[in-house]
Design an enzyme around this catalytic site. Structure first.
Site, PDB file in Angstrom:
ATOM      1  N   ASP A  33      87.799  48.511  37.219  1.00 45.32           N
ATOM      2  CA  ASP A  33      89.170  48.026  37.164  1.00 45.32           C
ATOM      3  C   ASP A  33      89.313  47.192  35.760  1.00 45.32           C
ATOM      4  O   ASP A  33      90.418  46.843  35.617  1.00 45.32           O
ATOM      5  CB  ASP A  33      89.397  46.997  38.538  1.00 45.32           C
ATOM      6  CG  ASP A  33      88.224  46.141  38.733  1.00 45.32           C
ATOM      7  OD1 ASP A  33      87.081  46.316  38.404  1.00 45.32           O
ATOM      8  OD2 ASP A  33      88.597  44.967  39.071  1.00 45.32           O
ATOM      9  N   HIS A  34      88.338  47.012  35.153  1.00 46.63           N
ATOM     10  CA  HIS A  34      88.533  46.309  33.781  1.00 46.63           C
ATOM     11  C   HIS A  34      88.286  47.215  32.519  1.00 46.63           C
ATOM     12  O   HIS A  34      88.151  46.611  31.595  1.00 46.63           O
ATOM     13  CB  HIS A  34      87.130  45.143  33.964  1.00 46.63           C
ATOM     14  CG  HIS A  34      87.216  44.084  34.878  1.00 46.63           C
ATOM     15  ND1 HIS A  34      87.823  42.986  34.818  1.00 46.63           N
ATOM     16  CD2 HIS A  34      87.001  44.268  36.223  1.00 46.63           C
ATOM     17  CE1 HIS A  34      88.085  42.360  35.820  1.00 46.63           C
ATOM     18  NE2 HIS A  34      87.481  43.179  36.869  1.00 46.63           N
TER      19      HIS A  34
ATOM     20  N   ASP B  41      85.948  37.491  36.798  1.00 47.47           N
ATOM     21  CA  ASP B  41      84.963  37.902  37.547  1.00 47.47           C
ATOM     22  C   ASP B  41      83.834  37.396  37.481  1.00 47.47           C
ATOM     23  O   ASP B  41      82.847  37.479  36.484  1.00 47.47           O
ATOM     24  CB  ASP B  41      84.551  39.354  37.391  1.00 47.47           C
ATOM     25  CG  ASP B  41      85.655  40.477  38.013  1.00 47.47           C
ATOM     26  OD1 ASP B  41      86.807  40.158  37.797  1.00 47.47           O
ATOM     27  OD2 ASP B  41      85.350  41.656  38.495  1.00 47.47           O
TER      28      ASP B  41
ATOM     29  N   HIS C 261      93.819  38.898  39.200  1.00 42.71           N
ATOM     30  CA  HIS C 261      92.815  39.765  39.774  1.00 42.71           C
ATOM     31  C   HIS C 261      92.946  39.417  41.412  1.00 42.71           C
ATOM     32  O   HIS C 261      91.744  39.100  42.055  1.00 42.71           O
ATOM     33  CB  HIS C 261      91.457  39.052  39.172  1.00 42.71           C
ATOM     34  CG  HIS C 261      90.253  39.950  39.473  1.00 42.71           C
ATOM     35  ND1 HIS C 261      89.363  39.933  40.524  1.00 42.71           N
ATOM     36  CD2 HIS C 261      89.882  41.167  38.695  1.00 42.71           C
ATOM     37  CE1 HIS C 261      88.488  40.823  40.636  1.00 42.71           C
ATOM     38  NE2 HIS C 261      88.911  41.542  39.532  1.00 42.71           N
TER      39      HIS C 261
ATOM     40  N   HIS D 111      78.229  37.204  37.330  1.00 45.21           N
ATOM     41  CA  HIS D 111      78.655  38.286  38.004  1.00 45.21           C
ATOM     42  C   HIS D 111      77.720  39.373  37.843  1.00 45.21           C
ATOM     43  O   HIS D 111      77.054  39.377  36.674  1.00 45.21           O
ATOM     44  CB  HIS D 111      80.163  38.574  37.517  1.00 45.21           C
ATOM     45  CG  HIS D 111      80.914  39.585  38.520  1.00 45.21           C
ATOM     46  ND1 HIS D 111      81.355  39.378  39.549  1.00 45.21           N
ATOM     47  CD2 HIS D 111      81.363  40.906  38.354  1.00 45.21           C
ATOM     48  CE1 HIS D 111      81.745  40.375  40.321  1.00 45.21           C
ATOM     49  NE2 HIS D 111      81.753  41.178  39.431  1.00 45.21           N
TER      50      HIS D 111
ATOM     51  N   HIS E  33      83.381  42.998  31.452  1.00 41.39           N
ATOM     52  CA  HIS E  33      82.399  43.811  32.165  1.00 41.39           C
ATOM     53  C   HIS E  33      82.823  45.376  32.749  1.00 41.39           C
ATOM     54  O   HIS E  33      84.042  45.631  32.509  1.00 41.39           O
ATOM     55  CB  HIS E  33      81.780  43.175  33.506  1.00 41.39           C
ATOM     56  CG  HIS E  33      82.699  43.253  34.599  1.00 41.39           C
ATOM     57  ND1 HIS E  33      83.752  42.295  34.453  1.00 41.39           N
ATOM     58  CD2 HIS E  33      82.678  43.475  35.789  1.00 41.39           C
ATOM     59  CE1 HIS E  33      84.446  42.511  35.644  1.00 41.39           C
ATOM     60  NE2 HIS E  33      83.651  43.005  36.572  1.00 41.39           N
TER      61      HIS E  33
ATOM     62  N   HIS F 251      82.971  47.083  35.105  1.00 46.37           N
ATOM     63  CA  HIS F 251      83.597  47.915  36.488  1.00 46.37           C
ATOM     64  C   HIS F 251      84.720  48.606  35.971  1.00 46.37           C
ATOM     65  O   HIS F 251      85.451  47.981  35.385  1.00 46.37           O
ATOM     66  CB  HIS F 251      83.778  46.625  37.492  1.00 46.37           C
ATOM     67  CG  HIS F 251      82.603  46.281  38.319  1.00 46.37           C
ATOM     68  ND1 HIS F 251      82.217  44.866  38.834  1.00 46.37           N
ATOM     69  CD2 HIS F 251      81.383  46.880  38.691  1.00 46.37           C
ATOM     70  CE1 HIS F 251      81.209  44.963  39.596  1.00 46.37           C
ATOM     71  NE2 HIS F 251      80.463  46.164  39.403  1.00 46.37           N
TER      72      HIS F 251
HETATM   73 ZN   LIG Z   1      87.158  43.135  38.872  1.00 44.03          ZN
END
Ligand SMILES: [Zn+2]
Length: 304
Positions: free
Chosen positions: A67-68, A208, A266, A141, A63, A65
């Site tokens: 951090d990914h 996530d 994570h 999520h 996804h 976000h």
């Molecule tokens: Zn995350």
């Protein structure tokens, strides 16, 4: 060095810490690699981990976000700089295509890379035709998140004793493997008489998500499952509110899925020591490793 292993490039959720980079996971699988969720700094983490980026054939994004995915521009530009000749597939949720387009062209560079975008809108096989398939399963999520599964097809292994008994050697072995039957002067040898079924290996990437059946489905029968474990049980309410898993949840996913080895990762920056998370997961599923940046975790050897 095992030919199939996970190289942890980063293990922090949301913000990096002094000891943990943003997410990033390289699955080395024989001569090709799959990169999952390259967060910021992934390019340098590869260097520190002594892992070559040039084997990367697939990049899977769960996804959008940061951090990914904030490491995606750097990785694509690096592969271009290295003049990687093979195509590189990037698999991602189709609903995030606008973010992919921006990351794909985030800054000026001479683009020599053959990037093959694979927007995914539904569960099922998303990449086929190679030595393994990559399948998508939608998780729970926001924004829309897909977990990924690397699936090697079942095959066979030749039994040397049986081959010798049957008098099959040299190029004839290849003919028998390809055609299933070999006519010799005085007899016929069938493939099933000189081989045994070999179960394909699989790896699952569960990232996530709130607790859901889809996470268990994704990890079903996985030799190695990488699963988010953002929170400890004491912060169970936070996990439910933000649709994340606790370490115990991750243990339950692996256990209920019949997986063989679990890597939890994570981690929220609220846990400077993740021992509590490891213990909580291990109470449910014993073969568990808490991800540390630059660590390598072998895919368990093939089941007989
Ligand atoms: Zn995350």
């Amino acid at each position: 060095m095992p030919s199939r292993e996970l190289v942890v490039l980063g293990s922090a959720s949301q913000t990096p810490t002094r000891r943990r980079n943003h997410n990033g996971y390289l699955l080395r699988w024989d001569d090709r690699s799959v990169l999952f969720d390259p967060g910021e700094g992934t390019q340098r983490q590869l260097l520190l981990a002594d892992a070559s980026p040039t084997g990367i054939r697939h990049i899977c994004i769960t996804h959008f976000h940061g951090d990914h995915c904030l490491g995606l521009p750097g990785i694509l530009q690096r592969l271009s700089l290295d003049r990687v000749a093979h195509p590189v597939e990037v698999l991602f949720p189709a609903s995030g295509a606008a973010y992919f387009d921006r990351l794909r062209h985030a800054s000026a560079y001479q683009d020599h890379l053959d990037v093959r975008p694979v927007p995914v809108a539904a569960d099922g096989p998303a990449s086929t035709g190679g030595p393994f398939a990559i399948e998508a399963v939608r998780l729970g999520h926001d924004p829309e998140t897909f977990g990924w599964r690397v699936v090697e097809p079942d095959g066979i292994r030749m039994l040397p004793d049986r081959l010798a008994e049957a008098g099959v050697h040299g190029p004839a072995v290849g003919v028998l493997a390809a055609t299933g039957v070999l006519d010799l002067a005085d007899r016929t040898v069938r493939l099933e008489d000189v081989s045994a079924p070999r179960k394909g290996q699989r790896m699952a990437f569960v990232m996530d998500t709130g607790m859901c059946d889809a996470a268990v489905d994704l990890a079903a029968g996985a030799d190695l499952v990488v699963c988010e474990a953002t929170f400890a049980s004491a912060d169970h309410d936070l996990a439910r509110r933000y649709r994340h898993l606790t370490a115990a949840d991750a243990g339950r996913v692996a256990r209920d899925a019949g997986a063989r080895r679990l890597v939890i990762t994570h981690f929220s920056q609220r846990y400077p020591d993740v021992r509590v998370l490891l213990d909580e997961a291990a109470a449910v599923f014993p073969d568990v490793v808490a991800a540390e940046d630059l660590a390598r975790v072998p895919v368990p050897t093939r089941r007989r």
